[in-house]
Design an enzyme around this catalytic site. Structure first.
Site, PDB file in Angstrom:
ATOM      1  N   HIS A  53      23.020 -13.307  -1.512  1.00  0.00           N
ATOM      2  CA  HIS A  53      22.173 -14.458  -1.842  1.00  0.00           C
ATOM      3  C   HIS A  53      20.702 -14.127  -2.072  1.00  0.00           C
ATOM      4  O   HIS A  53      19.958 -14.975  -2.558  1.00  0.00           O
ATOM      5  CB  HIS A  53      22.334 -15.571  -0.798  1.00  0.00           C
ATOM      6  N   HIS A  54      20.269 -12.894  -1.764  1.00  0.00           N
ATOM      7  CA  HIS A  54      18.881 -12.506  -2.068  1.00  0.00           C
ATOM      8  C   HIS A  54      18.739 -11.892  -3.457  1.00  0.00           C
ATOM      9  O   HIS A  54      17.621 -11.823  -3.981  1.00  0.00           O
ATOM     10  CB  HIS A  54      18.364 -11.496  -1.038  1.00  0.00           C
ATOM     11  N   ALA A  55      19.811 -11.436  -4.044  1.00  0.00           N
ATOM     12  CA  ALA A  55      19.729 -10.743  -5.328  1.00  0.00           C
ATOM     13  C   ALA A  55      19.238 -11.678  -6.426  1.00  0.00           C
ATOM     14  O   ALA A  55      19.724 -12.794  -6.577  1.00  0.00           O
ATOM     15  CB  ALA A  55      21.099 -10.173  -5.703  1.00  0.00           C
TER      16      ALA A  55
END
Length: 220
Positions: free
Chosen positions: A53-55
């Site tokens: 979810h940070h990409a």
């Protein structure tokens, strides 16, 4: 020679093995959605690493190579032409990559529960005033804890008082959960930030499954 990328202050080599694992992780997410939307399965869970979810669309970030849940939602939109997808992200960190992908898209309602005072440390992008832009305004919901110490009561209240009413109104065709477990008690990245007991985490999911069963066509 492996490439180098910076992950939240740490430099990690991107080797062929890690790249392959990341591709399998992202592909597994798509396969789950395909199985559900084709009628083969009623629901599914992806026990996959690395997380996602940070990409960002053009950058690896925060230990994440590809935004698996966001890609799964995009797959459902582009291939199966879904128009209302709900993403719940209960990881203790803000899912900047998922939010960025859909911040202008009303076909995805993104709800994130996270702490403001830990990574990625960008409150201007993740506090409760950030609600999406353009056509997507109102389709981003940030439930941002200002400090550590939030537990079962606070999380369950957030689901019952905020998330579920919004979910019923949105009436999603598919529900995806970015189920980071670092808010659980015992996790070194989340505790003592949000000491939620692991056996209580499924209680947060049960109401969403009820929404899916009664009002929603599909669930993940």
């Amino acid at each position: 020679m492996p490439l180098e990328k910076n992950y939240c202050g740490y430099t990690k080599p991107i080797t062929l093995t890690r790249s392959h694992a990341a591709l399998l992780s992202a592909g597994s997410s798509l396969q789950i959605v395909e199985s559900i939307l084709s009628g083969e399965s009623r629901s599914g869970i992806g026990v996959i690493r690395p997380p996602g979810h940070h990409a960002e669309c053009d950058e690896t970030y925060g230990f994440c190579f590809f935004s698996n849940t966001a890609l799964a939602a995009k797959y459902a939109i582009e291939i199966h032409h879904l128009e209302r997808i709900l993403i719940i992200d209960w990881d203790v960190h803000h899912g900047n990559g998922i939010q960025r992908m859909f911040e202008e898209d009303p076909r995805v309602l993104y709800v994130s529960l996270h702490r403001l005072d830990i990574f990625p440390l960008k409150p201007e992008e993740s506090d409760c005033n950030v609600i999406g832009t353009g056509a997507g305004a109102g389709y981003t919901v940030n439930i941002a804890w200002p400090k550590r110490g939030m537990g079962d009561a606070e999380y369950l209240a957030a689901f019952q008082q905020i998330i579920m009413p919004i979910a019923y109104q949105y009436d999603p065709q598919l529900v995806l959960v970015a189920a980071g477990f670092d808010a659980a008690q015992g996790d070194p990245l989340g505790v003592p930030t949000s000491p939620v007991k692991p056996h209580n985490i499924p209680k947060r999911l049960l109401p969403m499954l009820e929404v899916n069963s009664n009002r929603c066509q599909h669930r993940w």
